[in-house]
Each structure stands twice: as structure tokens, then as C-alpha cells.
Design an enzyme around this catalytic site. Structure first.
Site, PDB file in Angstrom:
ATOM      1  N   THR A   1       6.100   0.557   2.543  1.00  0.00           N
ATOM      2  CA  THR A   1       7.118   1.383   3.183  1.00  0.00           C
ATOM      3  C   THR A   1       6.420   2.519   3.917  1.00  0.00           C
ATOM      4  OG1 THR A   1       8.815   0.840   1.540  1.00  0.00           O
ATOM      5  CG2 THR A   1       9.143   2.841   2.821  1.00  0.00           C
TER       6      THR A   1
ATOM      7  N   LYS B   1      14.822  -0.172   6.117  1.00  0.00           N
ATOM      8  CA  LYS B   1      14.465   0.358   4.799  1.00  0.00           C
ATOM      9  C   LYS B   1      14.601   1.881   4.766  1.00  0.00           C
ATOM     10  CE  LYS B   1      12.758   0.649   0.634  1.00  0.00           C
ATOM     11  NZ  LYS B   1      11.333   0.562   0.307  1.00  0.00           N
TER      12      LYS B   1
ATOM     13  N   LEU C   1       0.828  -1.205   0.000  1.00  0.00           N
ATOM     14  CA  LEU C   1       0.000   0.000   0.000  1.00  0.00           C
ATOM     15  C   LEU C   1       0.865   1.259   0.000  1.00  0.00           C
ATOM     16  CD1 LEU C   1      -2.427  -1.533   2.601  1.00  0.00           C
ATOM     17  CD2 LEU C   1      -2.997  -1.049   0.209  1.00  0.00           C
ATOM     18  N   PRO C   2       0.293   2.410  -0.401  1.00  0.00           N
ATOM     19  CA  PRO C   2       1.124   3.595  -0.653  1.00  0.00           C
ATOM     20  C   PRO C   2       1.578   4.363   0.574  1.00  0.00           C
ATOM     21  CG  PRO C   2      -1.159   4.051  -1.167  1.00  0.00           C
ATOM     22  CD  PRO C   2      -1.079   2.586  -0.882  1.00  0.00           C
TER      23      PRO C   2
END
Length: 330
Positions: A112, A191, A78-79
Site C-alpha cells: 500500500t 485502497k 513492502l512497508p
């Protein structure tokens, strides 16, 4: 390391965007042929394209809740954090609204987002889905590796759950690049640190290449196929793959006039995630305010907004760099 075949069961995939489309495609291709894949995506054209392009048993779910009711393994791509929270926590349609307490669902959350947001979702999973497992597992590599199934996974959570999820991640990533980074949130923290270092190095590369051009150096000698930087200590991922000068590296985004790929607005988001993380843990930052300022200018500039993120090169070269202002460290 040898990786076993992905387990049988019903798979759910939520989010068929730039990254999720290729990832879900690889899951369907490499999961047991007898297993069913349920997909959930808000954009109908993305759903329709996926269902027509992918072979195998694919079913469309109307809501995340339906995915939770029917699936044993659920992958989300998902964004942003708001989308992740809605997918998991919405009281009517969210995953946890339809997840039986005694069902041993494996949640593989590959978005992320901020580590703090992921930990909030994890706490909710622990409270309402007692038998479920959850990993934060952001990916790195970009859109082509998502389609090729060669992503890197940086994973946070219990090691036994990581090992359980390894064959599933291997359908989307290189087996040797499935990395257990530590406990909950560790995958996302790793990340964010990686992204930040990469973009700091790109800003430095822009400064170096612009200086070289102004001095009259040949950019292909400075950083091309046979060059000084990549044969010396200045080498980095961006110097190997993403030189900002058009024509220097044929596969860089500059050669596509910065069209497609990871957009400026997304790069601003991941950079802010890191500066927020540094604040949360009390880590000293020198470049953080500068990076925040560079991206704030980029998303407002017609030279960069809605372009591939490395279009920030234009801020260094257009109008003699005046678009970058006079940012400095106090």
C-alpha cells in the site's frame, strides 16, 4: 467466479513482514508442489521462522536481483514507497537490474503505497523489462486474513494481466474478492479511498461513543452485539468489528488494549496517502486536514504511538479530549 489452479513456474516473494509472512505461506501451500518458492527478506529472524514453519521447496535469495534472475512470478509486500523503489530500482541489487528484457515475468506488487510511486515503478518496468507485466494489487483485511488466505485484492492494470494473475491472487485471497478496479494505479487509489473512509468512520464512532458515555448511555446498547447503531443507519465496518470501548465487542482491538495489529504510524501513512491523492487530482476535502491533525497528534502521544491504530480513542477520552486541540475547518 471459478478460479483455475495457480500456474507452474518459479515463484519469488519479497517481504515477509506482518502481511507478507502469511501471504507467502499461502502461496507456498497452494502453488504447484513441484514449483519452487524463493523468498527475500532483510530480517534474518523472519526468514528463518518462515523457512522452518512452511513446508515445501523454499529457497532464500540474497537480493531482489537474484529473485528476478530465477523467477517467473514475483510478489512484493513492502512497508512503504521507498522500500518498493529500492527493491525494483536499485541499480546493483534491484529486480530490474537482473530482469532480462525478453523474460515474461509477472510482477504482483501488493504494497500500500502512493499511486504516483507505483506508476513511477511501472514506467521503469516498461522501459527495462519489455516482456514483463506489472499490477498494483494492494490488499485489505489485516494480519489474520493474510494468514487465513482470505484477503481482498484491489487491482490496477490491464484486464488480461489481471485474469492471468487471478489464480495466483486466489492463493492469498477470497476468489470473490479479487477486484479489477481499472488501469494502472487504480488499485492503489481504490485502497486509499477505502482506508480513508474507514478511518473517518472510526473517528466519528469515537466521537459518538464518547458522547454516549458522557450522557450515561450503556455502550453495549449503543453499539454492542445487540445494539442501536448496527440496526440503524450509523452502521459501518468499525461499528461491527472495532468498537473502541473495551468490553463492548470481544474481538475488537480495544479488548486487547490496542496491542498488535495495524499501528498508529502506519495509519498516519495511509491517511496521508489519501490527502495527497486528493491534492493531486484536485478533489475538495473537508475532513482531510482534520484527519491529518488527528494522526499527527497520535504518533506523538504516548497513549497511541507504537500501538494499534484505533488507540486514537484515548485522545478523545483522556484529559477530556484536550490532547486533540482545537482543530477546525476554515
Amino acid at each position: 467466479m471459478a478460479t483455475t489452479s495457480p500456474p507452474k513456474g518459479s515463484y519469488g516473494f519479497i517481504g515477509l513482514g506482518n502481511m507478507g509472512f502469511g501471504m507467502a505461506k499461502n502461496v507456498r501451500q497452494k502453488m504447484p508442489a513441484s514449483s519452487k518458492l524463493l523468498v527475500c527478506e532483510l530480517v534474518q529472524s523472519q526468514r528463518d521462522e518462515f523457512c522452518s514453519a512452511v513446508e515445501g521447496d523454499v529457497e532464500v535469495a540474497r537480493t531482489p536481483r537474484e529473485i528476478a534472475e530465477k523467477c517467473d512470478i514475483i510478489i512484493t509486500s513492502l512497508p512503504n514507497a521507498a522500500a518498493v523503489k529500492k527493491v525494483f530500482l536499485d541499480p546493483s541489487t534491484g529486480l530490474l537490474s537482473g530482469c532480462p528484457k525478453d523474460k515474461a515475468i509477472l510482477f504482483l506488487e501488493t504494497s500500500t503505497i502512493e499511486a504516483s510511486a507505483s506508476l513511477e515503478v511501472l514506467d521503469a518496468v516498461k522501459s527495462s523489462a519489455l516482456a514483463a507485466s506489472f499490477l498494483d494489487a494492494p490488499v485489505s483485511g489485516g494480519i489474520p486474513p493474510a494468514h487465513a488466505g482470505t484477503l481482498t485484492f484491489m487491482v490496477g492494470g490491464p484486464e488480461d494481466v489481471f485474469e492471468k494473475a487471478r489464480p495466483i491472487m486466489a492463493t492469498m485471497g477470497k476468489p470473490e474478492n479479487l477486484i479489477h478496479c481499472g488501469g494502472p494505479g487504480a488499485g492503489l487509489a481504490t485502497k486509499q479511498i477505502n482506508n480513508y473512509i474507514a478511518y473517518c468512520s472510526y473517528v466519528a464512532l469515537c466521537e459518538g461513543m464518547n458522547t454516549g458515555l458522557k450522557f450515561g448511555l450503556d455502550p453495549k446498547v449503543l453499539n454492542g452485539k445487540t445494539d442501536v447503531i448496527n440496526a440503524s443507519s450509523g452502521q459501518c465496518w468499525n461499528s461491527l468489528h472495532m468498537n473502541p470501548v473495551k468490553g463492548v465487542l470481544p474481538n475488537s482491538s480495544a479488548s486487547r488494549d490496542f496491542k498488535g495489529g495495524f499501528k498508529t504510524e502506519l495509519a498516519q501513512g495511509v491517511t496521508r496517502q489519501m490527502t495527497k491523492l486528493m491534492e493531486e487530482v484536485g478533489a475538495k476535502s473537508v475532513f482531510g486536514p482534520v484527519m491529518d491533525d488527528v494522526w499527527a497528534r497520535a504518533v506523538e502521544s504516548d497513549l497511541c504511538k507504537d500501538q494499534e491504530s484505533r488507540s486514537i480513542w484515548r485522545l478523545f477520552t483522556e484529559e477530556d479530549g484536550k490532547l486533540l486541540g482545537k482543530t477546525k475547518i476554515e
